[in-house]
Design a protein around this motif. Structure first.
Motif, short mmCIF file in Angstrom:
data_model
loop_
_atom_site.label_atom_id
_atom_site.label_comp_id
_atom_site.label_asym_id
_atom_site.label_seq_id
_atom_site.Cartn_x
_atom_site.Cartn_y
_atom_site.Cartn_z
N VAL A 83 0.33 -10.34 -6.82
CA VAL A 83 -0.74 -10.24 -5.82
C VAL A 83 -2.05 -9.94 -6.52
CG1 VAL A 83 -1.46 -9.08 -3.70
CG2 VAL A 83 0.97 -9.38 -4.18
N MET A 99 3.91 -0.86 3.87
CA MET A 99 5.06 -1.75 3.79
C MET A 99 6.30 -0.89 3.62
SD MET A 99 5.43 -5.18 1.53
CE MET A 99 4.35 -6.25 2.41
N GLU A 134 5.93 -4.78 7.65
CA GLU A 134 4.63 -4.10 7.56
C GLU A 134 4.35 -3.32 8.84
OE1 GLU A 134 1.18 -6.19 5.82
OE2 GLU A 134 2.58 -7.80 5.40
N ALA A 159 2.11 -0.19 -4.67
CA ALA A 159 2.58 -1.18 -5.64
C ALA A 159 2.03 -0.85 -7.03
CB ALA A 159 2.12 -2.57 -5.21
N VAL A 202 -7.37 -11.08 -0.69
CA VAL A 202 -6.03 -10.85 -1.22
C VAL A 202 -5.32 -12.19 -1.38
CG1 VAL A 202 -3.78 -9.82 -0.76
CG2 VAL A 202 -5.87 -8.57 -0.20
N ILE A 219 -0.09 -0.49 1.29
CA ILE A 219 -0.59 -1.81 0.91
C ILE A 219 -2.12 -1.75 0.85
CG2 ILE A 219 -0.95 -4.15 1.82
CD1 ILE A 219 1.71 -4.01 0.64
N GLU A 220 -2.69 -1.09 1.83
CA GLU A 220 -4.16 -0.95 1.85
C GLU A 220 -4.56 0.21 2.74
OE1 GLU A 220 -6.49 -3.82 3.98
OE2 GLU A 220 -5.04 -3.99 5.60
N LYS A 263 -11.01 -1.40 -3.88
CA LYS A 263 -9.56 -1.35 -4.08
C LYS A 263 -9.22 -0.67 -5.41
CE LYS A 263 -8.17 -5.22 -1.14
NZ LYS A 263 -8.13 -4.55 0.14
N ILE A 312 -1.75 -13.97 -2.58
CA ILE A 312 -0.37 -13.82 -3.01
C ILE A 312 -0.03 -15.09 -3.78
CG2 ILE A 312 2.02 -13.44 -2.24
CD1 ILE A 312 0.79 -11.56 -0.35
N LYS A 339 -0.70 -11.61 10.81
CA LYS A 339 -1.90 -12.04 10.07
C LYS A 339 -2.04 -13.54 9.88
CE LYS A 339 -2.43 -7.80 7.51
NZ LYS A 339 -3.68 -7.10 7.48
N GLU A 358 -1.43 -6.80 -8.71
CA GLU A 358 -0.35 -5.85 -8.39
C GLU A 358 0.98 -6.50 -8.09
OE1 GLU A 358 -1.93 -3.39 -5.19
OE2 GLU A 358 -0.84 -4.55 -3.72
N GLU A 359 1.97 -5.65 -8.19
CA GLU A 359 3.37 -6.00 -7.94
C GLU A 359 3.52 -6.51 -6.51
OE1 GLU A 359 7.27 -3.01 -7.50
OE2 GLU A 359 5.24 -2.25 -7.58
N PHE A 360 4.32 -7.56 -6.34
CA PHE A 360 4.61 -8.10 -5.01
C PHE A 360 5.70 -7.27 -4.35
CE2 PHE A 360 7.19 -11.04 -2.40
CZ PHE A 360 6.23 -11.44 -1.49
N LEU A 361 5.39 -6.71 -3.20
CA LEU A 361 6.37 -5.88 -2.48
C LEU A 361 6.93 -6.64 -1.30
CD1 LEU A 361 4.39 -2.50 -2.31
CD2 LEU A 361 6.17 -3.12 -3.94
N LYS A 421 -6.13 -9.07 -5.99
CA LYS A 421 -7.06 -8.56 -4.97
C LYS A 421 -8.45 -8.37 -5.54
CE LYS A 421 -3.43 -6.15 -2.44
NZ LYS A 421 -3.01 -4.96 -1.69
P1 AMP Z 1 -4.83 -6.78 2.87
O1 AMP Z 1 -6.06 -7.65 3.03
O2 AMP Z 1 -4.91 -5.79 1.79
O3 AMP Z 1 -4.37 -6.28 4.21
O4 AMP Z 1 -3.67 -7.79 2.45
C1 AMP Z 1 -3.35 -8.86 3.28
C2 AMP Z 1 -1.87 -9.03 3.34
O5 AMP Z 1 -1.38 -9.38 2.05
C3 AMP Z 1 -1.09 -7.78 3.68
O6 AMP Z 1 -1.03 -7.56 5.06
C4 AMP Z 1 0.26 -8.10 3.11
O7 AMP Z 1 0.97 -8.95 3.98
C5 AMP Z 1 -0.08 -8.88 1.88
N1 AMP Z 1 -0.03 -8.02 0.70
C6 AMP Z 1 -1.01 -7.27 0.16
N2 AMP Z 1 -0.57 -6.62 -0.93
C7 AMP Z 1 0.72 -6.97 -1.11
C8 AMP Z 1 1.73 -6.64 -2.08
N3 AMP Z 1 1.49 -5.82 -3.08
N4 AMP Z 1 2.94 -7.19 -1.92
C9 AMP Z 1 3.21 -8.06 -0.92
N5 AMP Z 1 2.31 -8.41 0.01
C10 AMP Z 1 1.07 -7.87 -0.08
#
Ligand code: AMP
Ligand code: GLY
Length: 422
Positions: A141, A273, A192, A118, A153, A282-283, A103, A155, A214, A185-188, A143
């Motif tokens: 957030v 997002m 999705e 973010a 990840v 986001i990823e 990441k 939150i 999820k 990172e910043e919460f967005l 990670k």
């Molecule tokens: P990921 O494993 O990277 O898919 O993250 C899992 C979930 O966490 C994502 O599907 C988002 O719902 C949430 N997420 C990850 N990054 C952020 C972010 N910066 N802001 C808000 N939600 C996030």
């Protein structure tokens, strides 16, 4: 041609079912596959991370083409090892798979090339991270840098949760070496969207969009899981949004990887997002999503194997990739207790498959002609129809017919998407 598919989940079952339709393929092996995949391919008891055994198998069986589906073997360099013995592959090499494998790498890539994501900070020690989090805006957030079975990840809704997360990742090493570095990172906020795209490093062809669910419980409650269900297309992903994503995210990402000498060939997964300030990444995943693939591939009209070969040979064109007009829904049936603790070994009886309703098997083994649960996510009950509403209803109709005492499923897959269409 003799093809092998590495992996053994619902995603691999969907890939194999699609490949089976190709007149170019004479035989499909699955390594290791599972009890349901065994009806569609020959399963070979070799683990997806056992690269030396995979290479030996390919040599001994004169495999013509390999599809490496899961993240681990891709990040470990399975494609590189197979290419070395002359086996063509679908999937990125190790240098490109880092887009999911780290990441820190992907965040720095986006920053360097101006791809919207973010705001973030990277830390390689707990002390600095904890200090930063004393004053950072909450929610925040956190990670883990490396692969963490989709659990890396966190939150944090309170400062205490944020500090605890850093301690458990960096001091207690709950994700092992994956937590040597972290991204804060910043919460967005915003809906999705998952977009899987074929790319040969020159051309990017997005597939139909999808929406994952999820959390383990209805109305997005409970723990994060690998995904409890999906629908396609995602109604939030309008044509205008798609255009913005192509210009600001998809093409810039593929070009950025080329500029870094890490040309990406395979399926590039954009986890997006749709924020009030526009779509943000986001990823990235370096592979087909699971369970996104279970709703995307049933809508693919074109021959999957022909597309995969074009990706490998760098001859991909948008015209090669055609999708049906309709919609799809996949309801995951998981073992009670997933994603924490669950028991295996319960007998499963599946409903009769029809042209537009079928079950992808994710975690089950076959014994004496019967199917027994063997995993957290066990089945992906999928249906396609001309509208999303019909696809959702049909998927639930089939799910209700599944006999599996220890199973549970969310009752609201597709609800948010249907609300968006109202
Ligand atoms: P990921 O494993 O990277 O898919 O993250 C899992 C979930 O966490 C994502 O599907 C988002 O719902 C949430 N997420 C990850 N990054 C952020 C972010 N910066 N802001 C808000 N939600 C996030
Ligand atoms: N469904 C999310 C993923 O495949 O990572």
């Amino acid at each position: 041609m003799k093809v092998m598919v590495i992996g053994g989940g619902g995603r691999e079952h969907a890939i194999i079912k699609s490949l089976k339709k190709s007149p170019k393929i004479s035989k499909i092996f699955a390594l290791p596959g599972n009890g349901g995949i065994a009806n569609d391919a020959e399963c070979v008891n070799i683990g997806a991370k056992d690269i030396p055994a995979i290479v030996d198998f390919a040599k001994n069986e004169n495999i013509d083409y390999a599809v490496v589906a899961p993240d681990d073997p891709l990040v470990l360099g399975c494609v590189d090892a197979l290419n070395e013995i002359g086996v063509k592959c679908f999937g990125p090499n190790k240098a490109a798979a880092i887009i999911e494998g780290s990441k820190v790498f992907s965040k720095n890539l986006m920053k360097k090339y101006g791809i919207p994501t973010a705001e973030y900070f990277v830390f390689d020690n707990a002390e600095d991270a904890l200090k930063h989090l004393q004053t950072a805006e909450i929610p925040v957030v956190i990670k883990a840098d490396g692969l963490a079975l989709g659990k890396g990840v966190i939150i944090a809704n309170t400062r205490k949760e944020a500090l605890d997360a850093v301690r458990s990742i960096m001091e207690d090493k709950v994700f092992g070496e994956s937590g040597n570095n972290i991204v804060v990172e910043e919460f967005l906020t915003g809906p999705e969207v998952s977009v899987l795209a074929f790319t040969d490093g020159k051309t990017v062809v997005p597939m139909v969009s999808s929406m994952d669910h999820k959390r383990a419980g209805d109305n997005d409650t409970g723990l994060n899981t690998g995904g409890m269900g999906t629908v396609a297309p995602n109604p939030y992903y309008t044509e205008e949004v798609a255009e913005v994503c192509m210009e600001t995210i998809f093409l810039p990402t593929v070009n950025a990887m080329n500029s870094e000498g890490r040309t990406f060939k395979g399926c590039l997964y954009f986890g997006l997002m749709l924020t009030p300030k526009g779509p943000k990444v986001i990823e990235y995943n370096c592979r087909f999503g699971d369970p996104e693939t279970q709703v995307v591939l049933p809508l693919l009209e074109s021959d999957l194997f022909t597309i995969m070969q074009a990706v490998t040979d760098e001859t991909l064109t948008p015209e090669m990739v055609k999708f049906k007009k309709g919609a799809a829904c996949c309801v995951i049936v998981a073992s009670k207790g997933y994603p924490v603790k669950y028991e295996n070994g319960f007998e499963i009886k599946l409903p009769e498959a029809t042209e537009d309703s079928f079950v992808y098997v994710a975690g089950a083994k076959a014994e004496a002609g019967k199917l027994f649960s063997a995993g957290g996510r066990v089945l992906g009950v999928t249906a396609i129809a001309d509208t999303l509403k019909k696809a959702v209803d049909k998927a639930y109709e089939a799910t209700e017919k599944v006999e599996f005492e220890n199973g549970f499923y969310r009752k609201d897959i597709g609800k948010r998407a249907l609300d968006c269409l109202k």
